[in-house]
Design a protein around this motif. Structure first.
Motif, PDB file in Angstrom:
ATOM      1  N   TYR A 174       0.815  -1.230   0.000  1.00  0.00           N
ATOM      2  CA  TYR A 174       0.000   0.000   0.000  1.00  0.00           C
ATOM      3  C   TYR A 174       0.848   1.279   0.000  1.00  0.00           C
ATOM      4  CZ  TYR A 174      -3.096  -3.488   2.377  1.00  0.00           C
ATOM      5  OH  TYR A 174      -3.790  -4.608   2.767  1.00  0.00           O
ATOM      6  N   THR A 175       2.159   1.175   0.016  1.00  0.00           N
ATOM      7  CA  THR A 175       3.008   2.374   0.020  1.00  0.00           C
ATOM      8  C   THR A 175       3.298   2.807  -1.419  1.00  0.00           C
ATOM      9  OG1 THR A 175       4.954   0.969   0.195  1.00  0.00           O
ATOM     10  CG2 THR A 175       4.102   1.886   2.254  1.00  0.00           C
ATOM     11  N   ILE A 176       3.877   3.996  -1.581  1.00  0.00           N
ATOM     12  CA  ILE A 176       4.112   4.571  -2.905  1.00  0.00           C
ATOM     13  C   ILE A 176       4.978   3.626  -3.751  1.00  0.00           C
ATOM     14  CG2 ILE A 176       6.166   5.923  -2.220  1.00  0.00           C
ATOM     15  CD1 ILE A 176       5.047   8.212  -4.002  1.00  0.00           C
ATOM     16  N   SER A 177       4.602   3.510  -5.033  1.00  0.00           N
ATOM     17  CA  SER A 177       5.315   2.595  -5.926  1.00  0.00           C
ATOM     18  C   SER A 177       6.556   3.276  -6.510  1.00  0.00           C
ATOM     19  CB  SER A 177       4.358   2.178  -7.047  1.00  0.00           C
ATOM     20  OG  SER A 177       5.090   1.701  -8.152  1.00  0.00           O
ATOM     21  N   PRO A 178       7.761   2.782  -6.206  1.00  0.00           N
ATOM     22  CA  PRO A 178       8.971   3.449  -6.704  1.00  0.00           C
ATOM     23  C   PRO A 178       9.026   3.563  -8.226  1.00  0.00           C
ATOM     24  CG  PRO A 178       9.547   1.928  -4.955  1.00  0.00           C
ATOM     25  CD  PRO A 178       8.094   1.693  -5.268  1.00  0.00           C
ATOM     26  N   SER A 179       8.551   2.540  -8.962  1.00  0.00           N
ATOM     27  CA  SER A 179       8.642   2.631 -10.425  1.00  0.00           C
ATOM     28  C   SER A 179       7.719   3.720 -10.962  1.00  0.00           C
ATOM     29  CB  SER A 179       8.325   1.284 -11.068  1.00  0.00           C
ATOM     30  OG  SER A 179       7.078   0.834 -10.624  1.00  0.00           O
ATOM     31  N   GLU A 180       6.590   3.946 -10.285  1.00  0.00           N
ATOM     32  CA  GLU A 180       5.668   5.014 -10.698  1.00  0.00           C
ATOM     33  C   GLU A 180       6.257   6.392 -10.383  1.00  0.00           C
ATOM     34  OE1 GLU A 180       2.656   4.433 -12.285  1.00  0.00           O
ATOM     35  OE2 GLU A 180       3.167   2.306 -12.306  1.00  0.00           O
ATOM     36  N   ILE A 181       7.102   6.462  -9.360  1.00  0.00           N
ATOM     37  CA  ILE A 181       7.760   7.739  -9.035  1.00  0.00           C
ATOM     38  C   ILE A 181       8.609   8.174 -10.215  1.00  0.00           C
ATOM     39  CG2 ILE A 181       9.574   8.852  -7.634  1.00  0.00           C
ATOM     40  CD1 ILE A 181       8.632   7.226  -5.256  1.00  0.00           C
ATOM     41  N   HIS A 186       5.258   6.299   5.130  1.00  0.00           N
ATOM     42  CA  HIS A 186       5.451   4.916   5.606  1.00  0.00           C
ATOM     43  C   HIS A 186       4.125   4.439   6.189  1.00  0.00           C
ATOM     44  CE1 HIS A 186       9.502   5.630   4.566  1.00  0.00           C
ATOM     45  NE2 HIS A 186       9.792   6.375   5.606  1.00  0.00           N
ATOM     46  N   LEU A 187       3.225   4.070   5.274  1.00  0.00           N
ATOM     47  CA  LEU A 187       1.815   3.912   5.597  1.00  0.00           C
ATOM     48  C   LEU A 187       1.519   2.699   6.490  1.00  0.00           C
ATOM     49  CD1 LEU A 187      -0.656   5.619   4.683  1.00  0.00           C
ATOM     50  CD2 LEU A 187      -1.125   3.799   3.040  1.00  0.00           C
ATOM     51  N   PHE A 188       0.709   2.923   7.489  1.00  0.00           N
ATOM     52  CA  PHE A 188       0.164   1.913   8.413  1.00  0.00           C
ATOM     53  C   PHE A 188       1.243   1.283   9.300  1.00  0.00           C
ATOM     54  CE2 PHE A 188      -3.159   1.225   4.850  1.00  0.00           C
ATOM     55  CZ  PHE A 188      -3.897   2.306   5.289  1.00  0.00           C
ATOM     56  N   HIS A 201      15.007  16.211  -3.188  1.00  0.00           N
ATOM     57  CA  HIS A 201      14.946  16.078  -1.733  1.00  0.00           C
ATOM     58  C   HIS A 201      13.985  14.945  -1.369  1.00  0.00           C
ATOM     59  CE1 HIS A 201      16.853  20.016  -1.364  1.00  0.00           C
ATOM     60  NE2 HIS A 201      15.979  20.482  -2.240  1.00  0.00           N
ATOM     61  N   VAL A 202      14.251  14.287  -0.258  1.00  0.00           N
ATOM     62  CA  VAL A 202      13.321  13.264   0.249  1.00  0.00           C
ATOM     63  C   VAL A 202      12.892  13.646   1.660  1.00  0.00           C
ATOM     64  CG1 VAL A 202      12.999  10.831   0.864  1.00  0.00           C
ATOM     65  CG2 VAL A 202      14.355  11.443  -1.162  1.00  0.00           C
ATOM     66  N   ILE A 203      11.583  13.814   1.828  1.00  0.00           N
ATOM     67  CA  ILE A 203      11.011  14.035   3.167  1.00  0.00           C
ATOM     68  C   ILE A 203      10.221  12.779   3.515  1.00  0.00           C
ATOM     69  CG2 ILE A 203       9.426  15.403   4.571  1.00  0.00           C
ATOM     70  CD1 ILE A 203       9.821  17.731   2.612  1.00  0.00           C
ATOM     71  N   GLU A 204      10.612  12.087   4.578  1.00  0.00           N
ATOM     72  CA  GLU A 204       9.882  10.880   4.966  1.00  0.00           C
ATOM     73  C   GLU A 204       8.753  11.236   5.930  1.00  0.00           C
ATOM     74  OE1 GLU A 204      13.806   8.912   6.298  1.00  0.00           O
ATOM     75  OE2 GLU A 204      12.334   7.293   6.159  1.00  0.00           O
ATOM     76  N   ASP A 205       7.558  10.789   5.627  1.00  0.00           N
ATOM     77  CA  ASP A 205       6.448  10.948   6.568  1.00  0.00           C
ATOM     78  C   ASP A 205       6.406   9.692   7.450  1.00  0.00           C
ATOM     79  OD1 ASP A 205       4.022  10.893   7.911  1.00  0.00           O
ATOM     80  OD2 ASP A 205       2.954  11.953   6.328  1.00  0.00           O
ATOM     81  N   ALA A 206       6.924   9.860   8.674  1.00  0.00           N
ATOM     82  CA  ALA A 206       7.021   8.736   9.618  1.00  0.00           C
ATOM     83  C   ALA A 206       5.963   8.842  10.724  1.00  0.00           C
ATOM     84  CB  ALA A 206       8.434   8.678  10.205  1.00  0.00           C
ATOM     85  N   ALA A 207       4.818   9.462  10.400  1.00  0.00           N
ATOM     86  CA  ALA A 207       3.776   9.662  11.412  1.00  0.00           C
ATOM     87  C   ALA A 207       3.182   8.339  11.899  1.00  0.00           C
ATOM     88  CB  ALA A 207       2.667  10.560  10.856  1.00  0.00           C
ATOM     89  N   GLN A 208       3.229   7.307  11.040  1.00  0.00           N
ATOM     90  CA  GLN A 208       2.566   6.047  11.407  1.00  0.00           C
ATOM     91  C   GLN A 208       3.550   4.922  11.735  1.00  0.00           C
ATOM     92  OE1 GLN A 208      -0.411   5.054   8.438  1.00  0.00           O
ATOM     93  NE2 GLN A 208      -1.484   6.998   8.680  1.00  0.00           N
ATOM     94  N   CYS A 209       4.826   5.208  11.773  1.00  0.00           N
ATOM     95  CA  CYS A 209       5.779   4.084  11.870  1.00  0.00           C
ATOM     96  C   CYS A 209       6.842   4.288  12.949  1.00  0.00           C
ATOM     97  CB  CYS A 209       6.458   3.884  10.516  1.00  0.00           C
ATOM     98  SG  CYS A 209       7.518   5.277  10.083  1.00  0.00           S
ATOM     99  N   HIS A 237       0.736   0.467  12.918  1.00  0.00           N
ATOM    100  CA  HIS A 237      -0.158   1.545  13.356  1.00  0.00           C
ATOM    101  C   HIS A 237      -1.597   1.128  13.041  1.00  0.00           C
ATOM    102  CE1 HIS A 237      -1.862   5.344  14.217  1.00  0.00           C
ATOM    103  NE2 HIS A 237      -2.250   5.530  12.982  1.00  0.00           N
ATOM    104  N   GLN A 238      -1.774   0.507  11.877  1.00  0.00           N
ATOM    105  CA  GLN A 238      -3.065  -0.091  11.536  1.00  0.00           C
ATOM    106  C   GLN A 238      -2.826  -1.481  10.949  1.00  0.00           C
ATOM    107  OE1 GLN A 238      -5.792   1.229  12.413  1.00  0.00           O
ATOM    108  NE2 GLN A 238      -5.226   3.388  12.682  1.00  0.00           N
ATOM    109  N   TYR A 239      -3.797  -2.379  11.179  1.00  0.00           N
ATOM    110  CA  TYR A 239      -3.787  -3.681  10.506  1.00  0.00           C
ATOM    111  C   TYR A 239      -4.857  -3.612   9.433  1.00  0.00           C
ATOM    112  CZ  TYR A 239      -3.740  -8.663   9.575  1.00  0.00           C
ATOM    113  OH  TYR A 239      -3.632  -9.883   8.957  1.00  0.00           O
ATOM    114  N   VAL A 240      -4.408  -3.575   8.157  1.00  0.00           N
ATOM    115  CA  VAL A 240      -5.338  -3.295   7.061  1.00  0.00           C
ATOM    116  C   VAL A 240      -5.382  -4.461   6.079  1.00  0.00           C
ATOM    117  CG1 VAL A 240      -5.855  -1.710   5.158  1.00  0.00           C
ATOM    118  CG2 VAL A 240      -4.954  -0.813   7.311  1.00  0.00           C
TER     119      VAL A 240
END
Ligand SMILES: *Cc1c(COP(=O)(O)O)cnc(C)c1O
Length: 375
Positions: free
Chosen positions: A111-118, A133-135, A154-162, A289-292
């Protein structure tokens, strides 16, 4: 059996009450409510825990993203790559700064961002990537850092859930949030490391960025009343820092408890054809953080209703992908076709997971889910 909840902050407080009450009393007695000693102490403890040079606390996770994007020297119209299947905060801060969010599709298993699509979304205007860094598990940071290096982003990591999750970055074991130029987190009460109100932080190993972040969240001033730039007022309250100091010492244990719940659910549901249990990124620890789960064949909403009738709560994170949100209509092309994100909004279902859930409750949830598929 007690009522099942998605999160149970009250029972956790009861368990930690003596420690938390003492820490809060100390702040109240000292009355140093703003930038008191507990704030410095928490910054120090968290930077040791994460093994990162600088921790800059602030008022909430969204401010932390806003601050991170504000200190990178970006110009209006610059493009920022963001996962579409995510919480709004990353895209919101981007939009408020007149930067253009460019939404990218997700990996269907993690469910996290796809590197090849980036890679496919990069243009000459692209300046930054914000992996989320989802869930509770990491996006593909090895690939993302490699792409960012090649395109000078630049890379900003969103680590709110991990918070607390480790990551195999090359040959090194790192904590998520410390691999990019800046990492951000949130101490919202229900996060893995949560306070009794709002709170957030930025992390970085870069001295210059750390200095800019510190100034930005403090009205653009290093020294009181001497403002070098404009910034915002965004602080972590002393009382929240005191609570977070206590909770940080329990974080590894909290994450272990969450992983045990996830292991129970994995075993309970792995043989149900119409459920996909959450896929794992082999480089990342998962702190759930979540079990999805994904529920196939259009049955997600019926399962949710079935569980609700048995007093089992569940949630849909997230029902609308960001590239379909009205809020971004004017900023970006919201008619982009991102099929994985759209599939996820239809199939994902989060089940209760927290540090206080009992075995009896887990058995009840398991039987509730299984009974739906055995009708
Ligand atoms: C919670 C969260 C935030 C924002 O945190 P706040 O403290 O509520 O502002 C940002 N990103 C993600 C992925 C989150 O889950």
């Amino acid at each position: 059996m007690n009522k099942i909840q998605m999160v149970d902050l009250h029972t956790q407080y009861q368990r930690l009450k003596p420690e938390i009450d003492a820490a809060m009393q100390e702040v109240i007695q000292s009355s140093a409510f703003i930038n008191g000693p507990a704030v410095k102490q928490f910054q120090k403890s968290l930077s040791a825990y994460l093994n990162v040079k600088h921790v800059i606390t602030c008022g909430n996770g969204t401010d932390a993203i806003f601050a991170a994007l504000s200190v990178l020297g970006l110009n209006p119209g610059d493009e920022v790559i963001i996962p579409s299947f995510s919480f709004i905060a990353t895209a919101e801060a981007t939009g408020l700064l007149n930067l253009k969010p460019v939404f990218v599709d997700a990996d269907p298993f993690t469910y996290t961002i796809s590197p090849s699509e980036i890679e496919a979304a990069i243009t000459p205007k692209t300046k930054a990537i914000i992996p989320v860094h989802l869930f509770g598990q990491g996006a593909g940071m090895n690939e993302i850092k490699e792409i960012a290096g090649r395109h000078n982003l630049h890379v900003i990591e969103d680590a709110a859930q991990c918070m607390g999750a480790g990551y195999n970055y090359g040959q090194k074991k790192r904590k998520l949030g410390t691999i990019g130029n800046i990492g951000i987190t949130s101490f919202f009460p229900s996060k893995n490391l949560g306070g009794f109100g709002d709170g957030g932080a930025c992390f970085t190993n870069d001295d210059e960025l750390a200095e800019k972040l510190r100034m930005f969240v403090n009205h653009g001033a290093k020294e009181k009343y001497y403002h070098e730039t404009t910034g915002i007022n965004s602080r972590l309250d002393t009382i929240q820092a005191a609570i977070l100091n206590v909770k940080l010492s329990h974080l590894n244990n909290f994450n272990l408890q969450r992983r045990e719940v996830a292991g129970f659910y994995d075993n309970a549901f792995k043989n149900i054809d119409e459920i996909d249990i959450p896929g794992r990124n082999p480089d990342s620890e998962h702190v759930f953080h979540q079990y999805v789960i994904k529920v196939k064949n259009g049955k997600r909403d019926d399962l949710r209703e079935w569980l609700k009738n048995k007093n089992i709560p569940s949630m849909v994170y997230y029902p609308v992908a960001l590239h379909k949100q009205k809020a971004f209509e004017k900023l970006t092309d919201i008619n982009t076709n991102l099929p994985v994100s759209e599939m996820l909004t239809r199939e994902v279902l989060a089940l209760p997971i927290h540090t206080e859930i009992t075995h009896e409750q887990l058995e009840y949830i398991k039987n509730g889910v299984i009974s739906f598929f055995n009708q």
